[in-house]
Design an enzyme around this catalytic site. Structure first.
Site, PDB file in Angstrom:
ATOM      1  N   GLU A 265      39.933 -76.972  52.593  1.00  0.00           N
ATOM      2  CA  GLU A 265      38.745 -76.388  51.979  1.00  0.00           C
ATOM      3  C   GLU A 265      38.808 -76.508  50.457  1.00  0.00           C
ATOM      4  O   GLU A 265      37.780 -76.691  49.798  1.00  0.00           O
ATOM      5  CB  GLU A 265      38.602 -74.911  52.390  1.00  0.00           C
ATOM      6  N   TRP A 268      37.910 -80.036  49.494  1.00  0.00           N
ATOM      7  CA  TRP A 268      36.455 -80.243  49.481  1.00  0.00           C
ATOM      8  C   TRP A 268      35.874 -79.940  48.101  1.00  0.00           C
ATOM      9  O   TRP A 268      34.928 -80.605  47.652  1.00  0.00           O
ATOM     10  CB  TRP A 268      35.777 -79.355  50.533  1.00  0.00           C
ATOM     11  N   TRP A 296       8.920 -84.228  54.355  1.00  0.00           N
ATOM     12  CA  TRP A 296       9.181 -82.810  54.533  1.00  0.00           C
ATOM     13  C   TRP A 296       7.882 -82.024  54.670  1.00  0.00           C
ATOM     14  O   TRP A 296       6.859 -82.411  54.123  1.00  0.00           O
ATOM     15  CB  TRP A 296       9.957 -82.260  53.321  1.00  0.00           C
ATOM     16  N   ASN A 331      30.981 -69.331  56.060  1.00  0.00           N
ATOM     17  CA  ASN A 331      30.797 -70.779  55.947  1.00  0.00           C
ATOM     18  C   ASN A 331      30.184 -71.414  57.195  1.00  0.00           C
ATOM     19  O   ASN A 331      29.328 -72.290  57.104  1.00  0.00           O
ATOM     20  CB  ASN A 331      32.122 -71.465  55.623  1.00  0.00           C
ATOM     21  N   TRP A 349      15.582 -79.860  51.742  1.00  0.00           N
ATOM     22  CA  TRP A 349      16.894 -79.263  51.484  1.00  0.00           C
ATOM     23  C   TRP A 349      16.981 -78.664  50.091  1.00  0.00           C
ATOM     24  O   TRP A 349      17.731 -77.706  49.854  1.00  0.00           O
ATOM     25  CB  TRP A 349      18.017 -80.284  51.689  1.00  0.00           C
ATOM     26  N   TRP A 372      24.428 -78.744  51.189  1.00  0.00           N
ATOM     27  CA  TRP A 372      23.031 -78.880  51.611  1.00  0.00           C
ATOM     28  C   TRP A 372      22.688 -80.312  51.988  1.00  0.00           C
ATOM     29  O   TRP A 372      21.962 -80.561  52.952  1.00  0.00           O
ATOM     30  CB  TRP A 372      22.093 -78.347  50.527  1.00  0.00           C
TER      31      TRP A 372
END
Length: 442
Positions: A265, A268, A296, A331, A349, A372
């Site tokens: 993590e 990341w 969208w 998360n 998004w 996202w």
């Protein structure tokens, strides 16, 4: 006027193991600490009870208290950094301004301006790496290009981590900076003058901030418990990493010993930081250009239901209500809520990213943007766009006993709870059809 060096706190609100502060204190001159509540950032915040401003304000008071132990203080300003630094160098004889690097686009532009202002007055500018383990060009592919897929990036990250180790087998890149070994170098100054929240147009927040320390048990059991939002299975240290009230090196060193999944993590964070650095267009646009062709929907009523946690899907609603009440969201649930907005509701998004940016205590541009874009399919992840979370399946898999849902959606199961705003199967088909249409001509 005695010449000094300056240290500018930004995303590193601690004395302990602070790389830039360490280099400043070792420089030979006395060091005066500074902090600026940046109006360029604060003026854009709509919520005058923004918990992050309160968190930073508390952290500055904590720094002031820590500095008192060394008969030192922090000078705190509220204003626009360019103007503030012009004022500081008029009233202080500064040889060098030390600071830790910040990688977000606004921060990079700001620092270029500040360095130029200082250079005109022959004041030097010295920066250090402190916020992440590896910067954008430290972990690259063999051909010198940036990684755009996480797994090979992580492999190279781990390889580099172990490329330099000390006699105890610990990575050189996790080494702590013994800042306070040189504490006598702080400039003597009795009082820290800190503007109040009210002085800056803000108010105290009712949100409770997570603790800096987390039990080893949570980290050891992280792999097994991290996906269950009702469990006490995550560290909730995000806000402390965001503002540097804890050391990333120290936590990563402990994580390597305790739990590889938790260390991942932290990898990341570096991965998304280097994505933003190498591909700055992601701040406004899709990482994968073809996703700009997705049609969208722009339904503000649907968006508001999502924001309020009134979608009729309990795990989505629980997550949104947790976020609104605490500034935190588990998360696993972040992934589910983001997938729901972009796939089930077919809303851009960027709407969700902006809402999370407004609400999350641990908001970090690169990680939020990366998450996202991953959810919408437009990001770096190689998974196909037809990965669509089923919120009902996610509920039965990760909150089977409804502990999390009952905590945040007490009316679930009663007539007061809304019906699902979309049918999962129909929404999935609509999403697939829309995405396929966008890519048809490519």
């Amino acid at each position: 006027m005695t010449q000094i060096n300056a240290f500018w706190f930004r995303r590193d609100l601690r004395l302990h193991d602070n790389a830039g502060l360490y280099h400043a204190l070792k420089s030979g001159l006395k060091v005066q600490c500074f902090f600026i509540f940046d109006q360029n950032i604060l003026d854009k915040l709509e919520d005058k009870q923004d918990a992050r401003v309160h968190f930073i304000h508390n952290a500055i008071h904590g720094l002031a208290d820590d500095l008192k132990k060394y008969e030192a203080a922090i000078k705190v300003y509220y204003g626009k950094p360019e103007k503030v630094w012009k004022e500081i160098i008029k009233t202080h004889d500064i040889d060098t301004v030390y600071t830790n690097r910040d990688y977000e686009p606004y921060a990079l532009e700001r620092d270029v301006k500040i360095e130029a202002i200082l250079a005109k007055k022959k004041v030097k500018w010295q920066t250090a790496k402190d916020h992440i383990i590896f910067e954008k060009d430290e972990v690259l592919k063999d051909d010198g290009g940036p990684y755009t897929v996480f797994t090979p990036y992580k492999r190279k990250w781990i390889k580099k981590l172990h490329s330099k180790v000390n006699s105890n087998g610990e990575s050189y890149y996790f080494k702590s900076y013994p800042t306070l070994k040189y504490a006598e170098q702080f400039a003597k100054n009795k009082n820290s003058d800190i503007p109040s929240l009210n002085d800056m147009g803000f108010e105290s927040s009712e949100i409770e901030f997570p603790a800096k320390e987390v039990s080893q048990k949570i980290i050891k059991q992280y792999t097994e418990k991290r996906n269950f939002p009702a469990a006490d299975g995550t560290s909730k240290l995000g806000v402390h990493f965001r503002f540097g009230t804890i050391s990333i090196r120290e936590k990563a060193r402990k994580a390597e010993k305790l739990n590889d999944t938790y260390l991942s993590e932290l990898v990341w964070r570096d991965f998304y930081s280097q994505i933003l650095a190498h591909f700055p267009h992601v701040e406004e646009n899709a990482f994968r250009a073809k996703y700009e062709k997705v049609e969208w929907r722009y339904d503000e009523d649907d968006f508001q239901k999502w924001c309020d946690g009134m979608t009729g899907y309990p795990i989505v609603d629980a997550g949104m209500r947790e976020l609104n009440a605490t500034g935190y969201m588990h998360n696993r649930v972040r992934m589910v809520t983001a997938s729901f907005l972009t796939k089930h509701l077919l809303l851009d998004w960027r709407w969700g990213e902006a809402y999370f940016a407004k609400k999350l205590l641990d908001f970090d541009l690169s990680s939020n943007n990366g998450g996202w874009q991953w959810a919408s399919g437009s990001g770096t992840d190689a998974a196909p766009y037809f990965r669509i979370f089923n919120p009902t399946t996610q509920l039965t898999k990760f909150d089977k006993q409804l502990k999390y849902v009952k905590q945040w959606v007490p009316e679930y199961g009663t007539d007061d709870y809304p019906d699902p705003m979309v049918d999962h199967k129909e929404a999935r088909e609509r999403c697939l059809t829309t995405y396929k249409a966008a890519f048809a001509d490519l």
